[in-house]
Design a protein around this motif. Structure first.
Motif, PDB file in Angstrom:
ATOM      1  N   LYS B 140      -9.852  -2.845 -11.030  1.00 56.61           N
ATOM      2  CA  LYS B 140      -9.625  -3.475  -9.718  1.00 56.61           C
ATOM      3  C   LYS B 140     -10.861  -4.307  -9.386  1.00 56.61           C
ATOM      4  CE  LYS B 140      -8.854   0.384  -7.444  1.00 56.61           C
ATOM      5  NZ  LYS B 140      -8.561   1.307  -6.331  1.00 56.61           N
ATOM      6  N   SER B 143     -11.536  -5.395  -5.729  1.00 58.81           N
ATOM      7  CA  SER B 143     -11.233  -4.481  -4.634  1.00 58.81           C
ATOM      8  C   SER B 143     -12.338  -4.535  -3.604  1.00 58.81           C
ATOM      9  CB  SER B 143     -11.039  -3.063  -5.146  1.00 58.81           C
ATOM     10  OG  SER B 143     -12.264  -2.407  -5.234  1.00 58.81           O
ATOM     11  N   GLY B 165      -6.887  -6.209  -7.036  1.00 60.42           N
ATOM     12  CA  GLY B 165      -7.494  -5.268  -6.097  1.00 60.42           C
ATOM     13  C   GLY B 165      -7.861  -5.832  -4.748  1.00 60.42           C
TER      14      GLY B 165
END
Lengths: 469, 369
Positions: B140, B143, B165
């Protein structure tokens, strides 16, 4: 496009959803509870388990959900059995690299395997032979029992259980393919129905369920296949005396190739492909006769003819004249003393190749995509090569945020592997047919061909490189 | 729409030509009403079909409306940012995209080039954003980042960013596009949580989302807006200090007319007819000057090239067709130089970069072509 998808379709009830986009989820009341997996691998054999493992340990798949479906029960293994299993595979260096990329090779090293450094392949109808070895006598390949590989893969899967879920005793009985995008109200994922009635959804289905692949049949992918008129007999053999045993031997008899693969200093594995009747005979005859049959298959020169011998000798002189340095004299494999009880098994052989390896949200790997004669020892290596290539493409796609089932990268995998596999399948089939006869013109052709190939080192290196991928 | 209203003189003339020119039908509708929204009127028909007679009429109409637009703008310059009736959204563009609102997700359909452009733009955005963080979560990478995708269409670029993400908000003025995008992401529980779609234009959300985004993505959008100055200003306002603005668009050159409009739209049908108007294309130099004058320091400008035979995009040294730009909002709270409203951009002079960049942090990598 619609014609390419499979017959079984999910007849969705008419759309009750109007403007609300989330209402479309309501229809799939059971589906709401289904987890949507990113990748489901159907088939937990050597290649399927390796696929699940490779994805589980891939750095770009840390956020993804992977599922492995295996129809059989989980094999519990207390410790390594003393007797060797009769099903072994020759693992190429490329496959060993793949297995070590997710830590399975270390487990194999801790259990047992045998490296071989040379391979001698010779004809029963002439003196022609070809000897493969690496310049510095590096390991050419490894003979590992299938159970050992499976055990190593299972261990690694257990270690990655937060990313990879394995369902044992789960056989998929039905697959539902997604409509093309225009059918806007239906689920875009593949639906899998299991034997116990539960359903799963996935963005990408990887079919690794063997040469009678259910996934391939459900998708309606054409499969070019035929059965050979040969069965393979496998057995574990005890040698007469302990030797260094790091050579793989293969002799082409008119009835089919016989191969002796090293397992340890005193043990070797036999793979003898021969006609169905002869194979049945071999499996049922008593031990002594069996051992005699093996020894004479390797040693007897009964099939030699003078004509071929002199023709072969002629070319040998020519080669020696042009290239006086290397002389490969024919060596004899170690003699066999006895066979392990209950280790004689036979299985039929055939060829198979799927016309397409990929469809939207579907990819085939391993024997589901291609099935080959064991004479070149490439079956599982091609499968591991598929795993390597597919994981490479999927990893790049995941790092680019792509939809995993998108054809754009799946076709990249298909192109990569079809090129390699088609060549290998064609070559193996050609060799099998070429060596299945004792007709003089063909024997002459293959004798001279083999001798010439043996003389040309770059050509041999190319062949080895191709087979080690 | 055009059938129901009484045709004015101009419409009747266009009606004569309408049977030959597909674009003219839409233009007939444009003349009726809609006076409160600025629009550009450009000929969208094959140039070589014109006779002298038609050229005269088109030119006269074009000049008239150009004059009218100019007058209107000079009269109400301060209403641009805050009045919803004046917007950077072009209603004609809306109509073009409305017709294709359901075809977004067909990877082999009309939007196939945009799908394959993701192979360039997603790594471009991802890699430039990853440079700003010390370490990222494997699987991810984006993120923790908040991204705004302006003109997200069906969500073609929004979804990959969500999969990486990021929390993404996608906005688009065409309601149908948002419906398609919403519907498409609803099947994926992970994306459903990470992506939010809203109908509207950038100006409408500037107030509530000031300085909240780590990145703003305006891919294939600035060649469709009316007022680029305002658009860039709004982009800058919603960005956090140090945030990134990513733009991909088309250069305004002879080559882009020949290949981008004549070939791509009219001959080969790679791009649906009427999607682009050459007048709205913008050169990298002009874009850079607008960006710099709004306090965004340009980091990269790179060309992109589409191969219609293979369907793939490649990065290129040449920016004369498509190009991508990455700019970073300055971290210090400096007052952006008030933007001069520019109607015709061709004579814009490049600002001297060195004088304005002294307060900008970081290394500047400018690949100007």
């Amino acid at each position: 496009m619609a014609a390419r998808l499979a017959a079984s379709r999910w007849r969705a009830p008419p759309a009750a959803a109007g403007p609300g986009p989330l209402l479309s989820c309501r229809r799939w009341s059971g589906a709401r509870a289904d987890a949507v997996y990113d990748v489901v691998v159907s088939g937990g054999g050597l290649v399927g388990a390796a696929m699940a493992c490779a994805l589980g340990y891939d750095i770009h798949f840390h956020d993804k959900k992977i599922l492995l479906l295996e129809a059989g029960p989980k094999k519990v293994w207390e410790k390594l059995p003393e007797t060797y299993s009769n099903r072994v595979s020759s693992i190429s260096p490329g496959s060993a690299t793949l297995l070590s990329s997710f830590g399975a090779w270390d487990h194999i090293c801790n259990m047992r395997y045998r490296a071989f450094r040379r391979m001698q392949v010779w004809d029963a109808c002439s003196e022609a032979l070809i000897m493969f070895d690496k310049d510095n006598l590096d390991d050419m390949g490894y003979i590992v029992e299938n159970d050992v590989i499976m055990r190593a893969l299972t261990k690694q899967l257990e270690a990655a259980s937060d990313r990879v879920t394995v369902l044992y005793r789960s056989k998929a009985v039905g697959y539902t393919w997604p409509y093309p995008f225009t059918m806007a109200d239906s689920s875009p994922w593949v639906h899998i129905t299991l034997g116990d009635g539960s359903t799963l959804q996935t963005k990408l289905l990887v079919g690794a369920d063997g040469h009678n692949s259910g996934v391939r049949q459900a998708a309606g992918i054409q499969n070019i296949s035929w059965n050979y008129d040969q069965s393979a007999v496998v057995a574990t053999l005890h040698l007469s005396e302990a030797t260094e045993n790091n050579v793989a031997w293969q002799r082409f008899l008119p009835s089919g190739p016989i191969a002796l693969l090293p397992l340890s200093d005193t043990l070797s594995s036999l793979v003898w492909s021969t006609s169905h009747e002869h194979a049945a005979e071999l499996v049922s005859m008593d031990e002594e006769k069996f051992v005699d049959a093996i020894n004479s298959a390797f040693w007897s020169d009964a099939n030699h003819t003078d004509f071929i011998d002199s023709a072969g000798a002629m070319l040998q002189y020519a080669v020696a004249f042009l290239k006086p340095t290397k002389v490969s004299a024919r060596q004899l494999p170690p003699s066999v003393a006895r066979v392990d009880a209950k280790s004689r098994v036979l299985f039929p052989l055939g060829l198979g190749h799927a016309a397409e390896y990929v469809r939207p949200r579907l990819a085939l790997i391993g024997d589901a995509a291609h099935r080959v004669h064991p004479l070149a020892g490439q079956g599982v290596n091609m499968g591991f090569g598929d795993v390597s290539s597919l994981v490479h493409h999927l990893s790049a796609a995941a790092f680019n945020g792509k939809d995993l089932g998108s054809m754009s990268h799946l076709t990249g995998y298909e192109t990569d592997r079809q090129r390699h596999n088609t060549a290998l399948l064609a070559a193996t089939d050609l060799l099998k047919r070429l060596y299945s006869t004792s007709a003089t013109p063909l024997v002459l052709l293959r004798t001279w061909g083999l001798q010439a190939t043996n003389a040309v080192s770059p050509l041999k290196e190319q062949i080895m490189a191709f087979a080690s991928k | 729409m055009w059938g129901g209203r009484p045709l004015s003189c101009g419409n009747r003339l266009l009606g004569v030509l309408g049977s030959r020119c597909r674009g003219a039908r839409a233009q007939a509708a444009r003349f009726t009403g809609r006076a409160e929204i600025q629009f550009n009127w450009t000929p969208q028909t094959k140039p070589w079909v014109f006779s002298d007679y038609r050229i005269m009429w088109f030119k006269s109409y074009r000049m008239t409306f150009a004059c009218l637009s100019r007058m209107k703008i000079h009269r109400y310059p301060w209403t641009r940012l805050y009045s919803t009736s004046q917007t950077t959204v072009d209603s004609n563009e809306i109509k073009t995209f409305l017709a294709l609102a359901h075809r977004w997700w067909d990877e082999q359909g009309v939007y196939a080039p945009l799908h394959s452009m993701n192979d360039l733009r997603v790594p471009f955005i991802r890699d430039n954003l990853l440079k700003t963080v010390a370490h990222h979560q494997p699987g991810k990478p984006l993120s923790g980042m908040k991204i705004l995708d302006v003109g997200c269409g069906g969500g073609l670029l929004t979804e990959p960013l969500g999969r990486l993400g990021a929390s993404v908000i996608g906005i688009d003025p065409v309601d149908e596009n948002i419906k398609t995008a919403q519907h498409h992401k609803s099947f994926d529980p992970v994306l459903d949580k990470r992506i939010e779609y809203r109908v509207g234009s950038l100006e409408e959300i500037v107030q509530e989302t000031a300085e909240t985004f780590d990145a703003v993505v305006a891919s294939e959008v600035v060649e469709h807006v009316i007022d680029l100055e305002t658009f860039i200003q709004c982009c800058c306002e919603v960005l956090k200090p140090g945030g990134s603005l990513f733009i991909t668009t088309i250069n305004k050159t002879q080559l882009s007319y020949a290949l981008g409009i004549v070939f791509a739209e009219q001959i080969a049908g790679i791009v649906p007819k009427g999607t682009h108007t050459w007048e709205k294309f913008i050169s990298p130099e002009k874009l850079e000057s607008i960006l710099e004058s709004n306090g965004l320091s340009v980091q990269t400008v790179t060309g992109m090239l589409y191969n219609p035979l293979s369907g793939y995009w490649n990065w290129s040294e040449n920016t004369s067709l498509n190009y991508a730009a990455h700019a970073v909002k300055s971290k210090a709270q400096e007052h952006p130089v008030p933007a001069e409203f520019v109607f015709k951009g061709e004579t814009e002079e490049l600002r001297d970069k060195d004088s304005t960049d002294s307060t900008n942090p970081g290394v500047q990598e400018e690949l100007k072509k």
